[in-house]
Design a protein around this motif. Structure first.
Motif, PDB file in Angstrom:
ATOM      1  N   ILE A  86      61.579  26.060  73.047  1.00  0.00           N
ATOM      2  CA  ILE A  86      62.964  25.491  73.577  1.00  0.00           C
ATOM      3  C   ILE A  86      62.628  25.490  75.176  1.00  0.00           C
ATOM      4  O   ILE A  86      62.708  26.665  75.739  1.00  0.00           O
ATOM      5  N   ALA A  87      62.732  24.313  75.961  1.00  0.00           N
ATOM      6  CA  ALA A  87      62.724  24.337  77.193  1.00  0.00           C
ATOM      7  C   ALA A  87      64.194  24.675  77.789  1.00  0.00           C
ATOM      8  O   ALA A  87      65.163  23.773  77.618  1.00  0.00           O
ATOM      9  N   ALA A  88      64.476  25.508  78.545  1.00  0.00           N
ATOM     10  CA  ALA A  88      65.695  25.985  78.837  1.00  0.00           C
ATOM     11  C   ALA A  88      65.706  26.736  80.335  1.00  0.00           C
ATOM     12  O   ALA A  88      64.963  27.693  80.437  1.00  0.00           O
ATOM     13  N   ASP A  89      66.642  26.506  81.130  1.00  0.00           N
ATOM     14  CA  ASP A  89      66.723  27.010  82.379  1.00  0.00           C
ATOM     15  C   ASP A  89      67.587  28.236  82.414  1.00  0.00           C
ATOM     16  O   ASP A  89      68.875  28.225  82.623  1.00  0.00           O
ATOM     17  N   TYR A  90      67.272  29.335  81.863  1.00  0.00           N
ATOM     18  CA  TYR A  90      67.935  30.528  81.862  1.00  0.00           C
ATOM     19  C   TYR A  90      67.295  31.625  83.049  1.00  0.00           C
ATOM     20  O   TYR A  90      66.148  31.653  83.141  1.00  0.00           O
ATOM     21  N   PRO A  91      68.309  32.578  83.243  1.00  0.00           N
ATOM     22  CA  PRO A  91      67.946  33.575  84.285  1.00  0.00           C
ATOM     23  C   PRO A  91      67.078  34.571  83.415  1.00  0.00           C
ATOM     24  O   PRO A  91      67.899  35.148  82.639  1.00  0.00           O
ATOM     25  N   ALA A  92      65.635  34.982  83.656  1.00  0.00           N
ATOM     26  CA  ALA A  92      65.341  36.007  82.956  1.00  0.00           C
ATOM     27  C   ALA A  92      65.748  37.193  83.144  1.00  0.00           C
ATOM     28  O   ALA A  92      65.565  37.987  82.375  1.00  0.00           O
ATOM     29  N   TYR A 106      72.648  24.613  68.985  1.00  0.00           N
ATOM     30  CA  TYR A 106      73.564  23.345  68.724  1.00  0.00           C
ATOM     31  C   TYR A 106      72.671  22.003  69.400  1.00  0.00           C
ATOM     32  O   TYR A 106      72.611  22.074  70.524  1.00  0.00           O
ATOM     33  N   CYS A 107      71.975  21.342  68.584  1.00  0.00           N
ATOM     34  CA  CYS A 107      71.086  20.299  69.153  1.00  0.00           C
ATOM     35  C   CYS A 107      71.528  19.106  69.354  1.00  0.00           C
ATOM     36  O   CYS A 107      70.822  18.270  70.054  1.00  0.00           O
ATOM     37  N   ASN A 108      72.941  18.887  69.429  1.00  0.00           N
ATOM     38  CA  ASN A 108      73.750  17.675  69.724  1.00  0.00           C
ATOM     39  C   ASN A 108      73.245  17.367  71.291  1.00  0.00           C
ATOM     40  O   ASN A 108      73.530  17.995  72.035  1.00  0.00           O
ATOM     41  N   GLY A 109      72.756  16.359  71.409  1.00  0.00           N
ATOM     42  CA  GLY A 109      72.515  15.775  72.595  1.00  0.00           C
ATOM     43  C   GLY A 109      71.113  16.135  73.416  1.00  0.00           C
ATOM     44  O   GLY A 109      70.789  15.910  74.392  1.00  0.00           O
ATOM     45  N   LEU A 110      70.523  17.198  72.572  1.00  0.00           N
ATOM     46  CA  LEU A 110      69.028  17.442  73.244  1.00  0.00           C
ATOM     47  C   LEU A 110      67.939  16.747  72.376  1.00  0.00           C
ATOM     48  O   LEU A 110      67.898  15.842  71.621  1.00  0.00           O
ATOM     49  N   THR A 111      66.885  16.704  73.029  1.00  0.00           N
ATOM     50  CA  THR A 111      65.637  15.750  72.487  1.00  0.00           C
ATOM     51  C   THR A 111      64.430  16.196  72.195  1.00  0.00           C
ATOM     52  O   THR A 111      64.149  17.488  72.848  1.00  0.00           O
ATOM     53  N   LEU A 112      64.023  16.169  70.856  1.00  0.00           N
ATOM     54  CA  LEU A 112      62.842  16.577  70.467  1.00  0.00           C
ATOM     55  C   LEU A 112      61.850  15.431  71.154  1.00  0.00           C
ATOM     56  O   LEU A 112      61.590  14.340  71.160  1.00  0.00           O
ATOM     57  N   TYR A 113      60.614  16.249  71.520  1.00  0.00           N
ATOM     58  CA  TYR A 113      59.557  15.451  72.095  1.00  0.00           C
ATOM     59  C   TYR A 113      57.995  15.992  71.961  1.00  0.00           C
ATOM     60  O   TYR A 113      58.018  17.120  71.726  1.00  0.00           O
ATOM     61  N   ASP A 114      57.148  14.950  71.800  1.00  0.00           N
ATOM     62  CA  ASP A 114      55.891  15.386  71.493  1.00  0.00           C
ATOM     63  C   ASP A 114      55.104  15.647  72.840  1.00  0.00           C
ATOM     64  O   ASP A 114      55.027  15.163  73.642  1.00  0.00           O
ATOM     65  N   TYR A 115      54.653  16.878  72.981  1.00  0.00           N
ATOM     66  CA  TYR A 115      54.104  17.513  74.239  1.00  0.00           C
ATOM     67  C   TYR A 115      52.388  17.709  73.820  1.00  0.00           C
ATOM     68  O   TYR A 115      52.424  18.942  73.244  1.00  0.00           O
ATOM     69  N   GLY A 116      51.545  16.899  73.834  1.00  0.00           N
ATOM     70  CA  GLY A 116      50.309  17.193  73.727  1.00  0.00           C
ATOM     71  C   GLY A 116      49.858  17.443  72.211  1.00  0.00           C
ATOM     72  O   GLY A 116      49.001  18.405  71.822  1.00  0.00           O
ATOM     73  N   GLY A 117      50.663  16.865  71.333  1.00  0.00           N
ATOM     74  CA  GLY A 117      50.656  16.947  69.862  1.00  0.00           C
ATOM     75  C   GLY A 117      51.465  18.025  69.069  1.00  0.00           C
ATOM     76  O   GLY A 117      51.122  18.254  68.013  1.00  0.00           O
ATOM     77  N   LYS A 118      52.252  18.646  69.910  1.00  0.00           N
ATOM     78  CA  LYS A 118      53.328  19.475  69.336  1.00  0.00           C
ATOM     79  C   LYS A 118      54.594  19.345  69.577  1.00  0.00           C
ATOM     80  O   LYS A 118      55.014  18.613  70.907  1.00  0.00           O
ATOM     81  N   ILE A 119      55.531  19.539  68.717  1.00  0.00           N
ATOM     82  CA  ILE A 119      57.095  19.025  68.985  1.00  0.00           C
ATOM     83  C   ILE A 119      57.790  20.240  69.700  1.00  0.00           C
ATOM     84  O   ILE A 119      57.780  21.403  69.086  1.00  0.00           O
ATOM     85  N   GLU A 120      58.529  19.944  70.538  1.00  0.00           N
ATOM     86  CA  GLU A 120      59.276  20.881  71.665  1.00  0.00           C
ATOM     87  C   GLU A 120      60.655  20.292  71.569  1.00  0.00           C
ATOM     88  O   GLU A 120      60.939  19.205  71.328  1.00  0.00           O
ATOM     89  N   ILE A 131      67.085  22.468  79.486  1.00  0.00           N
ATOM     90  CA  ILE A 131      68.505  22.394  79.145  1.00  0.00           C
ATOM     91  C   ILE A 131      69.187  23.163  80.410  1.00  0.00           C
ATOM     92  O   ILE A 131      68.776  24.208  80.720  1.00  0.00           O
ATOM     93  N   PRO A 132      69.943  22.463  81.092  1.00  0.00           N
ATOM     94  CA  PRO A 132      70.408  23.047  82.348  1.00  0.00           C
ATOM     95  C   PRO A 132      71.241  24.444  82.138  1.00  0.00           C
ATOM     96  O   PRO A 132      72.027  24.511  81.075  1.00  0.00           O
ATOM     97  N   ARG A 133      71.361  25.349  83.226  1.00  0.00           N
ATOM     98  CA  ARG A 133      71.715  26.460  83.076  1.00  0.00           C
ATOM     99  C   ARG A 133      73.360  26.273  82.703  1.00  0.00           C
ATOM    100  O   ARG A 133      73.746  27.278  81.772  1.00  0.00           O
ATOM    101  N   GLU A 134      73.911  25.172  83.156  1.00  0.00           N
ATOM    102  CA  GLU A 134      75.371  25.352  83.033  1.00  0.00           C
ATOM    103  C   GLU A 134      75.793  24.626  81.452  1.00  0.00           C
ATOM    104  O   GLU A 134      76.957  24.848  81.143  1.00  0.00           O
ATOM    105  N   GLU A 135      74.733  24.406  80.725  1.00  0.00           N
ATOM    106  CA  GLU A 135      74.825  23.867  79.478  1.00  0.00           C
ATOM    107  C   GLU A 135      74.364  24.764  78.151  1.00  0.00           C
ATOM    108  O   GLU A 135      74.291  24.535  77.125  1.00  0.00           O
ATOM    109  N   LEU A 136      73.838  25.998  78.736  1.00  0.00           N
ATOM    110  CA  LEU A 136      73.109  26.813  77.751  1.00  0.00           C
ATOM    111  C   LEU A 136      74.508  27.311  77.027  1.00  0.00           C
ATOM    112  O   LEU A 136      74.055  27.533  75.581  1.00  0.00           O
ATOM    113  N   GLY A 137      75.588  27.606  77.393  1.00  0.00           N
ATOM    114  CA  GLY A 137      76.567  28.043  76.298  1.00  0.00           C
ATOM    115  C   GLY A 137      76.976  27.114  75.439  1.00  0.00           C
ATOM    116  O   GLY A 137      77.477  27.450  74.276  1.00  0.00           O
TER     117      GLY A 137
END
Length: 263
Positions: A86-92, A106-120, A131-137
């Motif tokens: 899951i690609a997400a901009d969160y503070p490590a 909660y996947c509403n509004g998120l996108t599944l995409y093929d990156y080099g042959g695997k789904i992310e 996912i922008p930090r302000e939308e993580l919650g």
């Protein structure tokens, strides 16, 4: 090692309709009663990308995060059917999604995409998939269960298949082919850069180990002798690799030391 077959992405509409919550409105106030498996979620993407526009949700155990700089801008979760990045901009530094935590996505509004042959999974927009930090919650929640680290599944290099991609595994009896450090240094900046090393087993099988330049142990020497690595199986354009998670490298000749948290 077997390649990822396109046939595994055929959409099983009947199964998905019964296993996923298909409410039309967006409701993030309570944990969903009906949740897709990760394998079922991936089946929704049968092309380059698929944006989710309903109440589809998944849950899984966090098996990789950026606590030690290993997975910048990513989380990996896993359930009994597989794993997904899951690609997400969160503070490590906050360690908001620790290893072993059960996360609900909660996947509403998120996108599944093929990156080099695997789904992310992420959110497409403004030149990024995170996912922008302000939308993580809104999209990522903890289930409230006590965190429990998932044991790594033992697998040999020559046994890796599509089913192992983005799952947490342990590879035993390997040694690093190279000497030196986990990462090379950029000749211009002097900073560590994402680098690839190679491990081999007693049968002569080889596997690439990819380490982010941001890893807190990027400048540490590679382990010596034979040992075990635990990490997430990656896949890109027909090639499998391993990304160590939690700095789990167990080599008798080079005892592991606790890593420093990032940053």
């Amino acid at each position: 090692m077997k390649p990822i077959a396109n046939g595994c992405r055929l959409v099983l509409f009947g199964l998905l309709l019964t296993a996923c919550d298909k409410a039309t409105g967006l409701d993030y106030d309570a944990l969903p009663e009906s949740i897709c498996t990760i394998a079922q979620l991936k089946l929704l993407c049968d092309g380059q990308s698929h944006t989710i526009a309903d109440q589809t949700s998944v849950r899984g155990i966090v098996t990789a995060n950026n606590r030690y700089g290993e997975f910048p801008g990513q989380l990996v979760i896993e359930d009994a059917t597989g794993g997904i990045a899951i690609a997400a901009d969160y503070p490590a530094a906050d360690n908001a999604y620790p290893l072993g935590e059960e996360a609900v996505v909660y996947c509403n509004g998120l996108t599944l995409y093929d990156y080099g042959g695997k789904i992310e999974l992420g959110k497409i927009g403004d030149g990024t998939t995170r996912i922008p930090r302000e939308e993580l919650g809104k999209h990522l929640r903890k289930s409230g269960k006590t965190p429990v680290r998932k044991p790594a599944r033992a697998v040999r290099i020559d046994e890796l298949t599509a089913a192992h991609v983005d799952t947490y595994v342990r590879i035993d009896g390997v040694h690093f082919v190279e000497t030196g450090t986990w990462c090379d240094r950029d000749p211009e900046t002097g900073r560590p850069r994402t680098s690839e090393r190679t491990v081999a087993d007693a049968r002569g099988n080889r596997l690439t180990v990819r380490t982010a330049g941001s890893a807190t142990y990027a400048n540490d020497p590679l382990p010596k002798g034979s040992g075990s690595l635990c990490g997430i199986v990656d896949y890109f354009n027909g090639v499998y690799s391993l990304r160590v998670t939690g700095f789990e490298a167990y080599f008798a000749a080079t005892p592991a030391t606790p890593p420093t948290a990032y940053p």
